[in-house]
Design a protein around this motif. Structure first.
Motif, PDB file in Angstrom:
ATOM      1  N   GLY A  42       0.692  -1.319  -0.055  1.00  0.00           N
ATOM      2  CA  GLY A  42      -0.033  -0.001  -0.081  1.00  0.00           C
ATOM      3  C   GLY A  42       0.852   1.261   0.164  1.00  0.00           C
ATOM      4  O   GLY A  42       2.129   1.175  -0.007  1.00  0.00           O
ATOM      5  N   CYS A  43       0.139   2.475  -0.050  1.00  0.00           N
ATOM      6  CA  CYS A  43       0.890   3.820   0.092  1.00  0.00           C
ATOM      7  C   CYS A  43       0.940   4.316   1.385  1.00  0.00           C
ATOM      8  O   CYS A  43       0.242   3.828   2.223  1.00  0.00           O
ATOM      9  N   CYS A  44       2.028   5.092   1.603  1.00  0.00           N
ATOM     10  CA  CYS A  44       2.316   5.794   3.011  1.00  0.00           C
ATOM     11  C   CYS A  44       0.892   6.502   3.406  1.00  0.00           C
ATOM     12  O   CYS A  44       1.019   6.963   4.655  1.00  0.00           O
ATOM     13  N   ASP A  45       0.257   7.041   2.467  1.00  0.00           N
ATOM     14  CA  ASP A  45      -0.701   8.084   2.582  1.00  0.00           C
ATOM     15  C   ASP A  45      -1.450   7.549   3.987  1.00  0.00           C
ATOM     16  O   ASP A  45      -1.863   6.403   4.131  1.00  0.00           O
ATOM     17  N   SER A  46      -1.747   8.724   4.714  1.00  0.00           N
ATOM     18  CA  SER A  46      -2.348   8.463   6.057  1.00  0.00           C
ATOM     19  C   SER A  46      -3.850   8.133   5.956  1.00  0.00           C
ATOM     20  O   SER A  46      -4.434   7.823   6.967  1.00  0.00           O
ATOM     21  N   VAL A  67       5.646   5.130  -0.817  1.00  0.00           N
ATOM     22  CA  VAL A  67       5.016   6.399  -1.644  1.00  0.00           C
ATOM     23  C   VAL A  67       4.500   5.644  -3.027  1.00  0.00           C
ATOM     24  O   VAL A  67       4.911   5.135  -3.792  1.00  0.00           O
ATOM     25  N   ALA A  68       3.075   5.806  -3.171  1.00  0.00           N
ATOM     26  CA  ALA A  68       2.511   5.460  -4.109  1.00  0.00           C
ATOM     27  C   ALA A  68       2.519   3.528  -4.462  1.00  0.00           C
ATOM     28  O   ALA A  68       2.133   3.409  -5.638  1.00  0.00           O
ATOM     29  N   ASN A  69       2.390   3.127  -3.433  1.00  0.00           N
ATOM     30  CA  ASN A  69       2.451   1.555  -3.409  1.00  0.00           C
ATOM     31  C   ASN A  69       3.061   0.884  -4.815  1.00  0.00           C
ATOM     32  O   ASN A  69       2.545   0.207  -5.513  1.00  0.00           O
ATOM     33  N   HIS A 106      -6.399  10.384  -5.053  1.00  0.00           N
ATOM     34  CA  HIS A 106      -5.719  11.586  -4.657  1.00  0.00           C
ATOM     35  C   HIS A 106      -4.442  11.057  -3.984  1.00  0.00           C
ATOM     36  O   HIS A 106      -3.898  11.669  -2.968  1.00  0.00           O
ATOM     37  N   CYS A 107      -3.680  10.306  -4.810  1.00  0.00           N
ATOM     38  CA  CYS A 107      -2.286   9.868  -4.410  1.00  0.00           C
ATOM     39  C   CYS A 107      -1.383  10.695  -4.766  1.00  0.00           C
ATOM     40  O   CYS A 107      -1.107  11.311  -5.713  1.00  0.00           O
ATOM     41  N   GLY A 108      -0.723  11.574  -3.723  1.00  0.00           N
ATOM     42  CA  GLY A 108       0.358  12.626  -3.740  1.00  0.00           C
ATOM     43  C   GLY A 108       1.507  12.331  -4.706  1.00  0.00           C
ATOM     44  O   GLY A 108       1.899  13.160  -5.436  1.00  0.00           O
ATOM     45  N   GLY A 109       2.016  11.072  -4.520  1.00  0.00           N
ATOM     46  CA  GLY A 109       3.052  10.699  -5.277  1.00  0.00           C
ATOM     47  C   GLY A 109       2.754  10.797  -6.871  1.00  0.00           C
ATOM     48  O   GLY A 109       3.578  11.123  -7.656  1.00  0.00           O
TER      49      GLY A 109
HETATM   50 ZN   LIG Z   1      -0.625   7.568  -2.432  1.00  0.00          ZN
END
Ligand SMILES: [Zn+2]
Length: 215
Positions: A42-46, A67-69, A106-109
């Motif tokens: 998975g992604c680090c996103d909280s 970051v970004a799985n 909404h993945c920042g990476g």
């Molecule tokens: Zn992400």
């Protein structure tokens, strides 16, 4: 003490609630070790914690987040391979049966890559890491008349598929997949509505998990 009060409060709630309910399970897991059957990348996103989304109990999910799985393609050499090490442990030591790549909205990476954001640092770790999605971006093609949101969502989903392709470059894992001992899955979490979609490998489309499939 500078330890965040939020964490002390959260731990306190954990000891009064979940730990009490799961104490026996924790002790058993400590004694006999973990045997999770599912690995999640998975992604680090909280906002996209796999344990929360899948309502997992301790010992059920083996999770690696970055970051970004993403999973870099298999390579050997002298550098450090955090994802590959987790993969090796999950597949060889724990013998997980499923590997789920969990992308999200909404993945920042992905957004940084899609919008060619300026590097955050001279070393630019994110830019280099995100260059891993170049093959996915090439498949999506130019944005053209797509809205910014649609373009980024397509990129997020194409990146999950690309990561699944990269997993197939690990020789030992590929063998286990071909034998049917390990199954790969792609999934996508829509943050706002909390909707989960699962990749249909036959069509290449992400299909929402229907309410009828929910208990
Ligand atoms: Zn992400």
């Amino acid at each position: 003490m500078n330890f965040p009060q939020r964490l002390i409060d959260g731990y306190s709630a954990f000891t009064r609630g979940r730990l009490q309910a799961e104490q026996h399970r924790y002790r058993e897991l400590a004694e006999h070790g973990q045997t999770p059957e599912i690995m999640v990348i998975g992604c680090c996103d909280s906002r996209v914690s796999p344990e929360v989304i899948f309502d997992a109990r301790p010992g059920e999910l083996f999770v690696v987040r970055n970051v970004a799985n993403l999973v870099p393609p298999f390579e050997t050499g002298g550098t450090y391979h955090g994802v590959s090490a987790a993969l090796e442990f999950g597949v060889v030591a724990l013998k997980v049966k499923h590997i789920v790549v969990l992308g999200h909205a909404h993945c920042g990476g992905i957004k940084a890559y899609a919008e060619e954001a300026a590097p955050l640092s001279p070393g630019d770790f994110i830019g280099r890491w995100m260059s891993l999605i170049a093959p996915a971006a090439a498949k999506v093609g130019p944005r053209g008349s797509m809205s910014r949101e649609e373009y980024i969502e397509r990129m997020e989903k194409a990146s999950v598929v690309n990561t699944l392709d990269n997993l197939m470059t690990f020789p030992r894992l590929r063998k286990l997949i071909e034998q049917g001992s390990v199954v790969l899955h792609g999934a996508y979490f829509g943050v706002a509505a909390g909707e989960l979609s699962v990749l249909d490998k036959a069509t290449g489309e992400f299909r929402p998990v229907k309410a009828s499939e929910l208990k």
